[in-house]
Scaffold this motif. Sequence first.
Motif, PDB file in Angstrom:
ATOM      1  N   ARG A   1       0.822  -1.218   0.000  1.00 44.01           N
ATOM      2  CA  ARG A   1       0.000   0.000   0.000  1.00 44.01           C
ATOM      3  C   ARG A   1       0.855   1.266   0.000  1.00 44.01           C
ATOM      4  N   ASP A   2       1.944   1.246   0.768  1.00 40.75           N
ATOM      5  CA  ASP A   2       2.733   2.468   0.912  1.00 40.75           C
ATOM      6  C   ASP A   2       4.142   2.127   1.395  1.00 40.75           C
ATOM      7  N   LEU A   3       4.973   3.173   1.541  1.00 39.16           N
ATOM      8  CA  LEU A   3       6.359   2.960   1.978  1.00 39.16           C
ATOM      9  C   LEU A   3       6.438   2.431   3.411  1.00 39.16           C
ATOM     10  N   ARG A   4       5.505   2.821   4.243  1.00 38.90           N
ATOM     11  CA  ARG A   4       5.485   2.312   5.621  1.00 38.90           C
ATOM     12  C   ARG A   4       5.309   0.792   5.609  1.00 38.90           C
ATOM     13  N   SER A   5       4.456   0.291   4.733  1.00 40.00           N
ATOM     14  CA  SER A   5       4.254  -1.160   4.625  1.00 40.00           C
ATOM     15  C   SER A   5       5.524  -1.863   4.165  1.00 40.00           C
ATOM     16  N   LEU A   6       6.248  -1.239   3.222  1.00 41.22           N
ATOM     17  CA  LEU A   6       7.524  -1.802   2.773  1.00 41.22           C
ATOM     18  C   LEU A   6       8.524  -1.813   3.922  1.00 41.22           C
ATOM     19  N   SER A   7       8.594  -0.725   4.649  1.00 43.22           N
ATOM     20  CA  SER A   7       9.504  -0.648   5.792  1.00 43.22           C
ATOM     21  C   SER A   7       9.188  -1.723   6.820  1.00 43.22           C
ATOM     22  N   GLN A   8       7.913  -1.942   7.098  1.00 41.77           N
ATOM     23  CA  GLN A   8       7.531  -2.976   8.061  1.00 41.77           C
ATOM     24  C   GLN A   8       7.933  -4.363   7.565  1.00 41.77           C
ATOM     25  N   MET A   9       7.715  -4.615   6.285  1.00 38.49           N
ATOM     26  CA  MET A   9       8.075  -5.927   5.755  1.00 38.49           C
ATOM     27  C   MET A   9       9.584  -6.159   5.874  1.00 38.49           C
ATOM     28  N   VAL A  10      10.355  -5.177   5.455  1.00 39.60           N
ATOM     29  CA  VAL A  10      11.810  -5.324   5.479  1.00 39.60           C
ATOM     30  C   VAL A  10      12.344  -5.382   6.904  1.00 39.60           C
ATOM     31  N   ASN A  11      11.941  -4.424   7.742  1.00 39.34           N
ATOM     32  CA  ASN A  11      12.534  -4.277   9.073  1.00 39.34           C
ATOM     33  C   ASN A  11      11.949  -5.178  10.150  1.00 39.34           C
ATOM     34  N   GLU A  12      10.684  -5.573   9.980  1.00 41.65           N
ATOM     35  CA  GLU A  12      10.045  -6.357  11.036  1.00 41.65           C
ATOM     36  C   GLU A  12       9.830  -7.824  10.674  1.00 41.65           C
ATOM     37  N   ILE A  13       9.906  -8.144   9.366  1.00 39.60           N
ATOM     38  CA  ILE A  13       9.650  -9.524   8.959  1.00 39.60           C
ATOM     39  C   ILE A  13      10.890 -10.160   8.331  1.00 39.60           C
ATOM     40  N   LEU A  14      11.421  -9.527   7.280  1.00 42.21           N
ATOM     41  CA  LEU A  14      12.520 -10.152   6.545  1.00 42.21           C
ATOM     42  C   LEU A  14      13.849 -10.100   7.298  1.00 42.21           C
ATOM     43  N   MET A  15      14.286  -8.913   7.684  1.00 39.19           N
ATOM     44  CA  MET A  15      15.613  -8.792   8.317  1.00 39.19           C
ATOM     45  C   MET A  15      15.740  -9.572   9.629  1.00 39.19           C
ATOM     46  N   PRO A  16      14.717  -9.579  10.478  1.00 39.37           N
ATOM     47  CA  PRO A  16      14.862 -10.338  11.730  1.00 39.37           C
ATOM     48  C   PRO A  16      14.798 -11.854  11.565  1.00 39.37           C
ATOM     49  N   HIS A  17      14.352 -12.334  10.422  1.00 40.90           N
ATOM     50  CA  HIS A  17      14.197 -13.778  10.253  1.00 40.90           C
ATOM     51  C   HIS A  17      15.570 -14.454  10.305  1.00 40.90           C
ATOM     52  N   PRO A  18      15.694 -15.547  11.034  1.00 44.63           N
ATOM     53  CA  PRO A  18      17.007 -16.186  11.215  1.00 44.63           C
ATOM     54  C   PRO A  18      17.643 -16.714   9.925  1.00 44.63           C
ATOM     55  N   SER A  19      16.857 -16.932   8.886  1.00 41.74           N
ATOM     56  CA  SER A  19      17.428 -17.441   7.638  1.00 41.74           C
ATOM     57  C   SER A  19      18.077 -16.348   6.800  1.00 41.74           C
ATOM     58  N   VAL A  20      17.799 -15.087   7.119  1.00 44.71           N
ATOM     59  CA  VAL A  20      18.202 -13.956   6.274  1.00 44.71           C
ATOM     60  C   VAL A  20      19.445 -13.261   6.816  1.00 44.71           C
ATOM     61  N   ALA A  21      20.403 -13.006   5.917  1.00 44.01           N
ATOM     62  CA  ALA A  21      21.603 -12.259   6.290  1.00 44.01           C
ATOM     63  C   ALA A  21      21.553 -10.831   5.769  1.00 44.01           C
ATOM     64  N   HIS A  22      21.060 -10.656   4.535  1.00 42.94           N
ATOM     65  CA  HIS A  22      21.111  -9.333   3.903  1.00 42.94           C
ATOM     66  C   HIS A  22      19.851  -9.108   3.078  1.00 42.94           C
ATOM     67  N   VAL A  23      19.328  -7.883   3.155  1.00 43.89           N
ATOM     68  CA  VAL A  23      18.144  -7.483   2.396  1.00 43.89           C
ATOM     69  C   VAL A  23      18.462  -6.192   1.671  1.00 43.89           C
ATOM     70  N   ARG A  24      18.126  -6.156   0.387  1.00 46.68           N
ATOM     71  CA  ARG A  24      18.340  -4.940  -0.403  1.00 46.68           C
ATOM     72  C   ARG A  24      17.091  -4.708  -1.246  1.00 46.68           C
ATOM     73  N   SER A  25      16.456  -3.566  -1.081  1.00 42.51           N
ATOM     74  CA  SER A  25      15.205  -3.321  -1.801  1.00 42.51           C
ATOM     75  C   SER A  25      15.352  -2.182  -2.798  1.00 42.51           C
TER      76      SER A  25
END
Length: 155
Positions: free
Chosen positions: A114-138
Amino acid sequence: MISLDTFDFKILRALQNDGRLSNQNLAEIAGLSASQCSRRRMRLEEEKVISSYRAELASEALGFGVIAFIQITLATHSPDNAKKFRALVSRIDDIQEAYALTGDADYMIKAVLRDLRSLSQMVNEILMPHPSVAHVRSSIVLDRLKESGKLPLRG
């Protein structure tokens, strides 16, 4: 791979343009009788050449204003870690497409939000904290030059 003739390709091209075509209209386009066309369509569906029918929704009209492509590098390259990441991706409705890659990134994700806030939440609260993930670049899409789910059918 299934053997296709000129009539099959006419049917497939017509359905790519309009999946709601009646059998009679499709038969006219393909140059077949309605019964021949129906049998061919059923065969194409049974052989999974036609995988589904669906409506394409206009994302912006429904309030989805951001498209982002997100590259993911895994923390470790193990089957278990890849399985955990795939499970994560399957749970996130905002992710429309996800691909395993060669090269610098392990995965590429296309997300519609929907918006940049939603992207930020996905990256910062879901993808980056996940133990399988080392690096995220959007990367955020500025302008859509072309969008097509159509295959370049010839024949």
